[in-house]
Design an enzyme around this catalytic site. Sequence first.
Site, PDB file in Angstrom:
ATOM      1  N   ALA A  66      -3.146  -7.198  12.275  1.00  0.00           N
ATOM      2  CA  ALA A  66      -3.824  -7.717  10.953  1.00  0.00           C
ATOM      3  C   ALA A  66      -3.479  -8.844  10.941  1.00  0.00           C
ATOM      4  O   ALA A  66      -2.541  -9.780  11.426  1.00  0.00           O
ATOM      5  CB  ALA A  66      -2.613  -6.624   9.959  1.00  0.00           C
ATOM      6  N   GLY A 109      -1.767  -3.641  13.259  1.00  0.00           N
ATOM      7  CA  GLY A 109      -2.992  -2.972  12.945  1.00  0.00           C
ATOM      8  C   GLY A 109      -4.523  -2.427  13.782  1.00  0.00           C
ATOM      9  O   GLY A 109      -4.914  -0.947  13.736  1.00  0.00           O
ATOM     10  N   GLU A 112      -3.161   0.254  16.061  1.00  0.00           N
ATOM     11  CA  GLU A 112      -3.282   1.620  14.950  1.00  0.00           C
ATOM     12  C   GLU A 112      -4.308   1.719  14.652  1.00  0.00           C
ATOM     13  O   GLU A 112      -5.094   3.635  14.933  1.00  0.00           O
ATOM     14  CB  GLU A 112      -2.155   1.389  14.210  1.00  0.00           C
ATOM     15  CG  GLU A 112      -1.035   1.042  13.919  1.00  0.00           C
ATOM     16  CD  GLU A 112      -0.462   0.335  13.125  1.00  0.00           C
ATOM     17  OE1 GLU A 112       1.237   1.649  12.611  1.00  0.00           O
ATOM     18  OE2 GLU A 112      -0.980  -0.313  12.094  1.00  0.00           O
ATOM     19  N   GLU A 132       5.277  -6.382  15.994  1.00  0.00           N
ATOM     20  CA  GLU A 132       5.301  -5.864  14.420  1.00  0.00           C
ATOM     21  C   GLU A 132       7.299  -6.044  14.259  1.00  0.00           C
ATOM     22  O   GLU A 132       7.054  -7.346  13.781  1.00  0.00           O
ATOM     23  CB  GLU A 132       5.025  -4.991  13.712  1.00  0.00           C
ATOM     24  CG  GLU A 132       3.949  -4.602  13.226  1.00  0.00           C
ATOM     25  CD  GLU A 132       2.808  -3.966  14.116  1.00  0.00           C
ATOM     26  OE1 GLU A 132       1.857  -3.246  14.168  1.00  0.00           O
ATOM     27  OE2 GLU A 132       3.211  -3.447  15.454  1.00  0.00           O
TER      28      GLU A 132
END
Length: 257
Positions: A66, A109, A112, A132
């Site tokens: 992200a 992300g 993911e 993260e």
Amino acid sequence: MIMQEYILTELKDSIAIVYINRTEVMNALNRKLITELGKTITNVRANNGVRAVIIAGKGDHFAAGADIVEMAEQTPHEALAFSFNDVYNMIGQLNIPTCAAIKGYALGGGLELALACDFRICHIDAKLGLPEIKLGIIPGAGGTQRLPRLIGLSRAKEVIFSGEFITAEIALQWGLCDRVTDDDPIKEAETFMGTIIKRPKLALEAAKKSIIFGADSSLKEGLEYEALSFGILFSTYDQKEGMKAFIEKRKPQFKEC
């Protein structure tokens, strides 16, 4: 080729190839990109001519996570709204097969997003991880839920707690990716998905729905759903044609392909 600002979509032989196109920041995912991805998935879901989806990154990377610049000063409420779960869940629930073709980084992300797909094919030099924890947060778009279901609790904890990257070869050993290639992973994914979409459409859809249902149900409930789906398929042309072709020792001509 259908072009948006950050998402490009190409249709090849009934396979939608969806490219993340934000190469100047290693395909970092911001909210606008994810919104465009959601619109693309909605369009794919409504298009009966699309039999499979491949998600890939333009340039040298799949997606390096992200966009931290966009996230850094968010409040808890804003961070929750920023979550990509709505779109990733749409991908996970698609009735057609999906595959992530990964080169370079698939982090945070980005990983993911790959986890929301049915399959993951990696270039041999790919790096995967959920870093993260190094930013004082945890994965927020399925990492703590999909990864343990895929590779087991202990290995998922190692990836999430350490925040370190793993190689494609380790990912293959752990079951995080399905194939590793030293060629273009998109080409590998096209060949792989091209084989799958030759199978009868209704049976593929029923198989995927049964697997998804069983993953979130008890064994008893899953077995009942599977048996019901199995029985219903005996009302289809493809079942009659498939079994007749087997008996007659010829190639089946499935109506739904």
